[in-house]
Write a protein that holds these residues in place. Structure first.
Motif, PDB file in Angstrom:
ATOM      1  N   UNK A 140       0.806  -1.215   0.000  1.00 10.75           N
ATOM      2  CA  UNK A 140       0.000   0.000   0.000  1.00 10.75           C
ATOM      3  C   UNK A 140       0.840   1.267   0.000  1.00 10.75           C
ATOM      4  N   UNK A 141       2.118   1.136  -0.354  1.00 14.38           N
ATOM      5  CA  UNK A 141       2.969   2.317  -0.489  1.00 14.38           C
ATOM      6  C   UNK A 141       4.075   2.038  -1.502  1.00 14.38           C
ATOM      7  N   UNK A 142       4.652   3.102  -2.041  1.00 12.99           N
ATOM      8  CA  UNK A 142       5.746   2.945  -2.989  1.00 12.99           C
ATOM      9  C   UNK A 142       6.943   2.313  -2.294  1.00 12.99           C
ATOM     10  N   UNK A 143       7.707   1.502  -3.031  1.00 11.91           N
ATOM     11  CA  UNK A 143       8.933   0.978  -2.451  1.00 11.91           C
ATOM     12  C   UNK A 143      10.059   1.993  -2.647  1.00 11.91           C
ATOM     13  N   UNK A 144      11.206   1.745  -2.028  1.00  7.01           N
ATOM     14  CA  UNK A 144      12.314   2.706  -2.056  1.00  7.01           C
ATOM     15  C   UNK A 144      12.820   2.935  -3.477  1.00  7.01           C
ATOM     16  N   UNK A 145      12.832   1.864  -4.293  1.00 13.18           N
ATOM     17  CA  UNK A 145      13.322   1.993  -5.665  1.00 13.18           C
ATOM     18  C   UNK A 145      12.454   2.978  -6.458  1.00 13.18           C
ATOM     19  N   UNK A 146      11.144   2.911  -6.241  1.00 10.28           N
ATOM     20  CA  UNK A 146      10.214   3.777  -6.974  1.00 10.28           C
ATOM     21  C   UNK A 146      10.306   5.229  -6.518  1.00 10.28           C
ATOM     22  N   UNK A 147      10.872   5.448  -5.345  1.00  9.61           N
ATOM     23  CA  UNK A 147      11.036   6.808  -4.831  1.00  9.61           C
ATOM     24  C   UNK A 147      12.368   7.399  -5.284  1.00  9.61           C
ATOM     25  N   UNK A 148      12.735   7.120  -6.499  1.00  8.56           N
ATOM     26  CA  UNK A 148      13.929   7.680  -7.120  1.00  8.56           C
ATOM     27  C   UNK A 148      13.531   8.393  -8.411  1.00  8.56           C
ATOM     28  N   UNK A 149      14.380   9.273  -8.855  1.00  7.48           N
ATOM     29  CA  UNK A 149      14.192   9.906 -10.162  1.00  7.48           C
ATOM     30  C   UNK A 149      15.424   9.648 -11.008  1.00  7.48           C
ATOM     31  N   UNK A 150      15.234   9.687 -12.296  1.00  6.84           N
ATOM     32  CA  UNK A 150      16.325   9.391 -13.213  1.00  6.84           C
ATOM     33  C   UNK A 150      17.322  10.545 -13.272  1.00  6.84           C
ATOM     34  N   UNK A 151      18.576  10.188 -13.412  1.00  2.00           N
ATOM     35  CA  UNK A 151      19.606  11.204 -13.601  1.00  2.00           C
ATOM     36  C   UNK A 151      19.584  11.672 -15.057  1.00  2.00           C
ATOM     37  N   UNK A 152      20.301  12.733 -15.335  1.00  2.00           N
ATOM     38  CA  UNK A 152      20.340  13.277 -16.690  1.00  2.00           C
ATOM     39  C   UNK A 152      20.910  12.268 -17.679  1.00  2.00           C
ATOM     40  N   UNK A 153      21.928  11.530 -17.255  1.00  2.00           N
ATOM     41  CA  UNK A 153      22.525  10.600 -18.212  1.00  2.00           C
ATOM     42  C   UNK A 153      21.647   9.368 -18.415  1.00  2.00           C
ATOM     43  N   UNK A 154      20.813   9.005 -17.423  1.00  2.00           N
ATOM     44  CA  UNK A 154      19.834   7.928 -17.643  1.00  2.00           C
ATOM     45  C   UNK A 154      18.804   8.348 -18.682  1.00  2.00           C
ATOM     46  N   UNK A 155      18.356   9.593 -18.578  1.00  2.00           N
ATOM     47  CA  UNK A 155      17.373  10.109 -19.546  1.00  2.00           C
ATOM     48  C   UNK A 155      18.004  10.180 -20.934  1.00  2.00           C
ATOM     49  N   UNK A 156      19.236  10.615 -20.994  1.00  2.00           N
ATOM     50  CA  UNK A 156      19.965  10.641 -22.270  1.00  2.00           C
ATOM     51  C   UNK A 156      20.026   9.237 -22.876  1.00  2.00           C
ATOM     52  N   UNK A 157      20.316   8.258 -22.043  1.00  2.00           N
ATOM     53  CA  UNK A 157      20.421   6.863 -22.491  1.00  2.00           C
ATOM     54  C   UNK A 157      19.089   6.369 -23.066  1.00  2.00           C
ATOM     55  N   UNK A 158      17.991   6.666 -22.386  1.00  2.00           N
ATOM     56  CA  UNK A 158      16.660   6.248 -22.844  1.00  2.00           C
ATOM     57  C   UNK A 158      16.312   6.927 -24.165  1.00  2.00           C
ATOM     58  N   UNK A 159      16.565   8.219 -24.252  1.00  2.00           N
ATOM     59  CA  UNK A 159      16.271   8.945 -25.490  1.00  2.00           C
ATOM     60  C   UNK A 159      17.056   8.351 -26.670  1.00  2.00           C
ATOM     61  N   UNK A 160      18.287   7.994 -26.405  1.00  2.00           N
ATOM     62  CA  UNK A 160      19.134   7.417 -27.442  1.00  2.00           C
ATOM     63  C   UNK A 160      18.558   6.096 -27.940  1.00  2.00           C
ATOM     64  N   UNK A 161      17.994   5.295 -27.028  1.00  2.00           N
ATOM     65  CA  UNK A 161      17.441   3.992 -27.386  1.00  2.00           C
ATOM     66  C   UNK A 161      16.188   4.110 -28.259  1.00  2.00           C
TER      67      UNK A 161
END
Length: 407
Positions: free
Chosen positions: A267-288
């Motif tokens: 009934x609550x978010x886990x710790x992993x879900x309480x993270x945000x992507x870094x700039x280079x993670x977003x760059x990596x996704x956009x590239x894909x």
């Protein structure tokens, strides 16, 4: 078990991390927007997971609409239902049409007309895009029910050569090694609601950015998966382990083939879900995203070739609509005896999967939300998926079709 071979060109996040400072980000952004083909007024908010994206949408709608009930298909991963509950909402399970991935339209309309607490409806796109999306737009607009498109496995789906996300105010995507965008983790909200954009960004300001140590840990796991799904290792070792497990009903091996093997209620978010992507993670996704059209076209061609070649009267094909470009993540068929059919394929060294999503309506953890889903029960019992990923050859497709026609 069908491990999508996009894993083979999968995660190179650490390389992206090292090369990001030398990358032409303007070119990446340009190609990303071109490949996605969403309207200019749409905004993209990247999240740690697709589940986090859905959580933010649902929580926002619950707060601002002051309604908390959500219509959805129970044919999904169990944790998606958990996300609905975690957001403070109540899932309303709806049965499917007979032999179909689509929910029962008439039943949805009855619920919307009678229940004033309905905030939204989650339309899940599976191998094919949901026809309900087009049929429900007017009734949802009349009763102020928001449509949320679950595009977790439909990032490449199109309508009139543009992203299918253009057809509703709210959509979410999901990225991982088994999706079209093979990142270690990630999700995204696509919306033209400026208030949601502000709300989601404000919420994520309280989240921590993934540190490099955590990403390296994920990378190590991805390397292990890539080794198991390497074309040579998979054909010589991995496939035969799963073949042995399935034929002999060895539970721990079968469990390993499921993407959500241990259902639990939370009934609550886990710790992993309480993270945000870094700039280079977003760059990596956009590239894909740049090659998404190329690989979708290959899967579509494989689908068409297999669809035209299967003639067996003991196998029921599901015909996709011609109104949209589907994701074609796999090739679904219906058979009366799943185990018998899959054993037949295994004995001839062909892969298949009896499991993709589960019928969450039958899980004890969600018994308080249980509804009459007789069509979905039958559908799940007969549903099998065949591989059509971009590494599949024409020769493999032809041999598979000939084998099925002998069944």
């Amino acid at each position: 078990m069908i491990f999508p071979r996009q894993i083979l060109y999968g995660s190179d996040l650490i390389k992206s991390y090292l090369l990001e400072s030398f990358a032409n980000k303007d070119e990446i952004d340009k190609n990303f927007k071109k490949s996605l083909k969403i309207k200019k007024n749409k905004k993209i908010i990247f999240t740690s997971k697709g589940r986090t994206a859905l959580y933010l949408i649902l929580k926002y709608l619950r707060i601002y609409k002051k309604k908390n009930e959500v219509i959805m298909s129970p044919f999904t991963i169990f944790d998606l239902v958990n996300i609905v509950i975690t957001s403070g909402c109540k899932p309303i399970f709806v049965d499917h049409k007979e032999d179909s991935f689509d929910m029962d339209y008439d039943r949805i309309v009855k619920i919307i007309r009678k229940n004033k607490k309905i905030s939204s409806i989650i339309i899940t796109h599976y191998s094919f895009n949901s026809e309900n999306l087009f049929k429900l737009k007017s009734i949802c607009k009349k009763y102020n029910v928001k449509i949320i498109q679950d595009c977790a496995i439909a990032a490449s789906s199109k309508y009139k050569k543009e992203s299918i996300t253009n057809l509703s105010e709210y959509s979410f995507l999901s990225f991982n090694l088994f999706k079209f965008i093979p990142a270690l983790t990630g999700g995204a909200i696509i919306t033209d609601d400026n208030n949601l954009y502000k709300y989601a960004n404000k919420e994520q300001n309280n989240f921590n950015v993934f540190n490099l140590a955590k990403l390296i840990n994920l990378e190590v796991k991805s390397i292990f998966i890539k080794i198991l799904t390497n074309k040579i290792i998979f054909s010589l070792i991995t496939f035969h382990i799963f073949k042995f497990g399935e034929i002999n009903n060895i539970k721990w091996i079968i469990k390993f083939t499921k993407n959500d093997p241990n259902p639990y209620l939370r009934k609550k978010l886990d710790d992993f879900e309480k993270h945000k992507l870094s700039k280079f993670q977003i760059y990596h996704i956009k590239k894909k995203f740049i090659n998404i059209k190329k690989y979708r076209k290959i899967r579509a061609n494989n689908f068409i070739r297999l669809f035209k070649s299967i003639k067996s009267k003991n196998v029921k094909l599901i015909t996709p609509s011609k109104s949209t470009e589907h994701s074609f993540i796999n090739f679904p068929i219906l058979v009366n005896d799943k185990k018998k059919f899959r054993n037949f394929l295994f004995q001839n060294n062909f892969d298949s999967s009896k499991y993709f999503y589960r019928n969450c309506n039958n899980l004890n953890i969600f018994k308080k939300y249980k509804s009459d889903c007789k069509n979905l029960n039958k559908f799940e019992k007969q549903l099998i998926f065949l591989p059509i990923h971009h590494k599949i050859t024409k020769l493999h497709i032809n041999k598979l079709a000939k084998l099925i026609n002998r069944y």
